[in-house]
Design an enzyme around this catalytic site. Structure first.
Site: not given
Ligand code: GLA
Length: 388
Positions: A36-37, A70, A130, A174, A224
């Protein structure tokens, strides 16, 4: 969503057409198991596509406009293809329009179309609603207008739509996961090279349970982008000991030797999370391949603790869900998933313990936060595709 009902709703909004065919496409949501991140730090991630996501019914309309509706939102959009595209407040249809904007920036044009979306990913819950809408749009238009983009280019265009049109500086995880996901497999992706491996999710009598804090996350206005900035500062400082392009180029032991040159406790902890998380992602994939879910679960737990203490992206709701999950016998691991600041956790839960988990985690979470959690037993599904 039942496809027949989607067709009916589409005809109800846009009428029938004698000449143009309505097509249906689907892109899933995703859940990240570990890593994550790390994506925007050139590291490893290990997400999988879910068996729920976003359907899109689409048909050419010969009007030179995009008409966007939608099932999930009342607001409708009507966008002319003659002028440049601009973001309209926080309208939901900024996501598809952002994708079209990217197509035009890459010298590809489309004709007018009618769109009807129907999604069953809770919005703002960290399950990539998204990315799902971006990718389903990109895939559908690419296919309807024979634009010739390959899948990886569609992933990159969708990410750019989010970065440039929506203004969220997300990494590539994502959009990649919702595109390249496969049934009962997780995607071990190297975000520096974009090489990936589909790893079978052999679960030995366990399920993945997603628990939704029901605290809205709001990635765009969260911290973020601030975290990304802190990682860039860390790269700059650490480069004094030898140039690096991103944090994932350092392994943990080398990093610890030079951590003091960062000279700022907060930035040092951000870097510590990223570099340790990258190692955990690699270790977790090896554990899964070795059929060792206990180690996999322990790494999930360590990942959450690092996101809580060093990266500071959890918060009381996510921490409470995780603490309550870990009290249930038969739960090897539980962690937040996605960007954090609300959204969802993902837990590895023995099939015998699922009822106990949902009852007790739900009850205790409510007692402690006053919020009602939602639980989904995650099915791992395929990436974006046309629904025939
Ligand atoms: C969001 C972002 C991803 C990633 C995660 C954290 O989902 O869209 O690109 O950075 O956070 O892992």
């Amino acid at each position: 969503m039942n496809i027949e009902a989607l067709f009916q709703k589409f005809a109800g909004i846009y009428g029938e057409s004698k000449t143009e065919k309505t097509e249906v496409y689907f892109a899933p949501g995703r859940v990240n198991l570990i890593g994550e991140h790390t994506d925007y730090n050139g590291g490893f991630v290990f997400p999988c596509a879910l068996d729920f996501g976003t359907f899109l019914a689409i048909r050419k309309n010969n009007t030179g406009t995009l008409r966007l509706a939608s099932i999930n939102f009342e607001q409708r959009g009507e966008i002319s293809l003659n002028k440049s595209f601009t973001k309209i407040g926080d309208a939901w249809f900024n996501y598809p329009v952002g994708v079209v904007d990217q197509f035009y920036k890459n010298n590809k044009t489309i004709e007018g179309c009618d769109f009807l979306y129907s999604g069953d990913i809770p919005n703002g819950a960290g399950l990539s609603s998204s990315a799902s809408i971006e990718v389903v749009t990109a895939f559908a238009l690419n296919s309807m207008f024979n634009l010739g983009f390959d899948l990886l280019t569609l992933v990159k265009l969708s990410q750019k739509a989010e970065n440039q049109f929506i203004g969220v500086n997300c990494g590539i995880m994502d959009q990649f996961a919702v595109t390249f996901g496969a049934e009962n497999k997780a995607i071990f992706l190297n975000c520096a090279t974009l090489d990936y491996e589909l790893v079978p999710l052999v679960m030995n009598g366990h399920k993945l349970i997603i628990s939704n804090t029901n605290k809205r996350r709001g990635l765009a206005d969260s911290k973020y982008n601030e975290r990304r900035g802190e990682c860039e500062t860390a790269v700059e400082k650490l480069s004094k000991a030898g140039k690096i392009e991103n944090l994932s180029q350092l392994d943990y032991p080398s990093f610890i030797k030079i951590i003091d040159i960062i000279g700022d406790d907060t930035v040092a902890r951000r870097a510590k999370h990223v570099i340790s998380e990258n190692q955990r992602a690699m270790d977790a994939v090896n554990a899964l391949k070795a059929n060792d879910l206990i180690t996999f679960g322990r790494l999930m737990n360590e990942s959450h603790d690092s996101l809580r203490d060093d990266y500071e992206v959890t918060g009381i709701e996510l921490d409470t869900l995780v603490e309550e999950a870990r009290k249930i016998p038969g739960v090897p691991g539980s962690r937040m998933t996605g960007a954090g600041f609300g959204g969802c956790t993902v837990s590895l839960v023995s099939e015998n313990a699922i009822n106990d988990f949902i009852d007790n985690v739900g009850k205790n979470y409510y007692k402690r936060t006053g919020l009602t959690a939602d639980f989904y037993i995650a099915g791992v599904g395929a990436g974006v595709h046309k629904v025939e």
